[in-house]
Design a protein around this motif. Structure first.
Motif, PDB file in Angstrom:
ATOM      1  N   CYS A   1       0.825  -1.210   0.000  1.00  0.00           N
ATOM      2  CA  CYS A   1       0.000   0.000   0.000  1.00  0.00           C
ATOM      3  C   CYS A   1       0.856   1.255   0.000  1.00  0.00           C
ATOM      4  O   CYS A   1       1.791   1.388   0.789  1.00  0.00           O
ATOM      5  N   ASP A   2       0.534   2.174  -0.893  1.00  0.00           N
ATOM      6  CA  ASP A   2       1.192   3.473  -0.986  1.00  0.00           C
ATOM      7  C   ASP A   2       0.745   4.341   0.206  1.00  0.00           C
ATOM      8  O   ASP A   2      -0.287   4.058   0.828  1.00  0.00           O
ATOM      9  N   ILE A   3       1.495   5.382   0.528  1.00  0.00           N
ATOM     10  CA  ILE A   3       1.080   6.283   1.626  1.00  0.00           C
ATOM     11  C   ILE A   3       0.460   7.572   1.070  1.00  0.00           C
ATOM     12  O   ILE A   3      -0.715   7.848   1.271  1.00  0.00           O
ATOM     13  N   ASP A   4       1.299   8.347   0.390  1.00  0.00           N
ATOM     14  CA  ASP A   4       0.924   9.720   0.028  1.00  0.00           C
ATOM     15  C   ASP A   4      -0.241   9.767  -0.957  1.00  0.00           C
ATOM     16  O   ASP A   4      -0.155   9.223  -2.063  1.00  0.00           O
ATOM     17  N   ASN A   5      -1.292  10.418  -0.517  1.00  0.00           N
ATOM     18  CA  ASN A   5      -2.531  10.575  -1.300  1.00  0.00           C
ATOM     19  C   ASN A   5      -3.350   9.292  -1.410  1.00  0.00           C
ATOM     20  O   ASN A   5      -4.397   9.272  -2.039  1.00  0.00           O
ATOM     21  N   THR A   6      -2.841   8.217  -0.797  1.00  0.00           N
ATOM     22  CA  THR A   6      -3.597   6.961  -0.781  1.00  0.00           C
ATOM     23  C   THR A   6      -4.158   6.737   0.626  1.00  0.00           C
ATOM     24  O   THR A   6      -5.360   6.622   0.809  1.00  0.00           O
ATOM     25  N   LEU A   7      -3.265   6.721   1.623  1.00  0.00           N
ATOM     26  CA  LEU A   7      -3.726   6.553   3.011  1.00  0.00           C
ATOM     27  C   LEU A   7      -3.971   7.892   3.694  1.00  0.00           C
ATOM     28  O   LEU A   7      -4.916   8.046   4.456  1.00  0.00           O
TER      29      LEU A   7
ATOM     30  N   GLY B   1      -2.867   2.020  -4.687  1.00  0.00           N
ATOM     31  CA  GLY B   1      -2.193   3.304  -4.877  1.00  0.00           C
ATOM     32  C   GLY B   1      -3.045   4.301  -5.633  1.00  0.00           C
ATOM     33  O   GLY B   1      -4.056   3.933  -6.230  1.00  0.00           O
ATOM     34  N   ASP B   2      -2.620   5.565  -5.617  1.00  0.00           N
ATOM     35  CA  ASP B   2      -3.423   6.644  -6.214  1.00  0.00           C
ATOM     36  C   ASP B   2      -2.909   7.113  -7.576  1.00  0.00           C
ATOM     37  O   ASP B   2      -3.532   7.969  -8.193  1.00  0.00           O
ATOM     38  N   GLN B   3      -1.770   6.584  -8.025  1.00  0.00           N
ATOM     39  CA  GLN B   3      -1.213   7.111  -9.273  1.00  0.00           C
ATOM     40  C   GLN B   3      -1.078   6.047 -10.361  1.00  0.00           C
ATOM     41  O   GLN B   3      -0.470   4.998 -10.132  1.00  0.00           O
ATOM     42  N   ILE B   4      -1.600   6.360 -11.522  1.00  0.00           N
ATOM     43  CA  ILE B   4      -1.491   5.451 -12.660  1.00  0.00           C
ATOM     44  C   ILE B   4      -0.026   5.328 -13.099  1.00  0.00           C
ATOM     45  O   ILE B   4       0.470   4.220 -13.331  1.00  0.00           O
TER      46      ILE B   4
ATOM     47  N   THR C   1       2.726   5.662 -11.536  1.00  0.00           N
ATOM     48  CA  THR C   1       3.682   5.007 -10.633  1.00  0.00           C
ATOM     49  C   THR C   1       3.094   3.692 -10.078  1.00  0.00           C
ATOM     50  O   THR C   1       3.584   2.616 -10.394  1.00  0.00           O
ATOM     51  N   ASP C   2       2.011   3.776  -9.318  1.00  0.00           N
ATOM     52  CA  ASP C   2       1.473   2.601  -8.624  1.00  0.00           C
ATOM     53  C   ASP C   2       0.910   1.544  -9.579  1.00  0.00           C
ATOM     54  O   ASP C   2       1.210   0.357  -9.442  1.00  0.00           O
ATOM     55  N   VAL C   3       0.075   1.982 -10.525  1.00  0.00           N
ATOM     56  CA  VAL C   3      -0.558   1.031 -11.447  1.00  0.00           C
ATOM     57  C   VAL C   3       0.476   0.441 -12.405  1.00  0.00           C
ATOM     58  O   VAL C   3       0.531  -0.773 -12.611  1.00  0.00           O
TER      59      VAL C   3
END
Ligand SMILES: [Mg+2]
Length: 170
Positions: free
Chosen positions: A32-38, A116-119, A121-123
């Motif tokens: 799990c990502d932190i920034d803008n996700t959690l 995550g919240d970013q395509i 980076t996370d996706v």
């Protein structure tokens, strides 16, 4: 459209994700990502909602690992509050550190999920690693300088995904 930009699922907020469903689908490890996700990137510590969310993973015997491109101090402080493992300076969308963790801990790719919240980076990172990923909406409206350009692309691709009906709800 590059299929690596398509998330497996979508949920508006990480804390709204059905953790029991994650367990029932056979996942064992969740990155799990932190920034803008959690939390917002401007918030140093997890709030009560996030703590409750992470507790659900523990209750369902799911291993939750915080994975962030941010610096060690930010990631460590946050992960220690939650008493979970963490990977800092992950360099997403490069899947190297994530794959290293998966292999060292003997998980199979189909047992691993990312949130995550970013395509860009996370996706992209999850798809490169051949693991499932839930894309969430970003929490903070105010833009950080380093995410400004990826975010413009993110908005562009989200519109495209919605138009093509490629955002499946988890
Ligand atoms: Mg993020």
């Amino acid at each position: 459209m590059n299929k690596n930009y398509i998330p497996t699922w979508y949920c508006d907020k990480a804390i709204h994700i059905d953790v029991l469903k994650i367990a029932n689908q056979g996942f064992k490890l969740v990155f799990c990502d932190i920034d803008n996700t959690l939390v917002s990137p401007f918030v140093k510590h997890p709030n009560e909602e996030v703590k409750k969310f992470v507790q659900l993973f523990k209750e369902n015997h799911l291993k939750l690992v915080i994975i962030s491109n941010n610096k060690e101090e930010r990631v460590q402080t946050f992960a220690q509050d939650l008493e979970v493992e963490y990977i800092y300076e992950a360099k997403k969308p490069n899947p190297k550190k994530l794959l290293q963790y998966i292999h060292e801990h003997h998980y199979q790719e189909h047992e691993v999920l990312a949130i995550g919240d970013q395509i860009m980076t996370d996706v992209l990172c999850a798809n490169r690693a051949h693991i499932s990923v839930i894309l969430v909406d970003k929490l903070e409206k105010k833009e950080q300088f380093i995410t400004f350009f990826p975010r413009r692309l993110d908005i562009f691709y989200r519109k495209k995904l919605k138009k093509k009906n490629l955002l499946r709800n988890f």
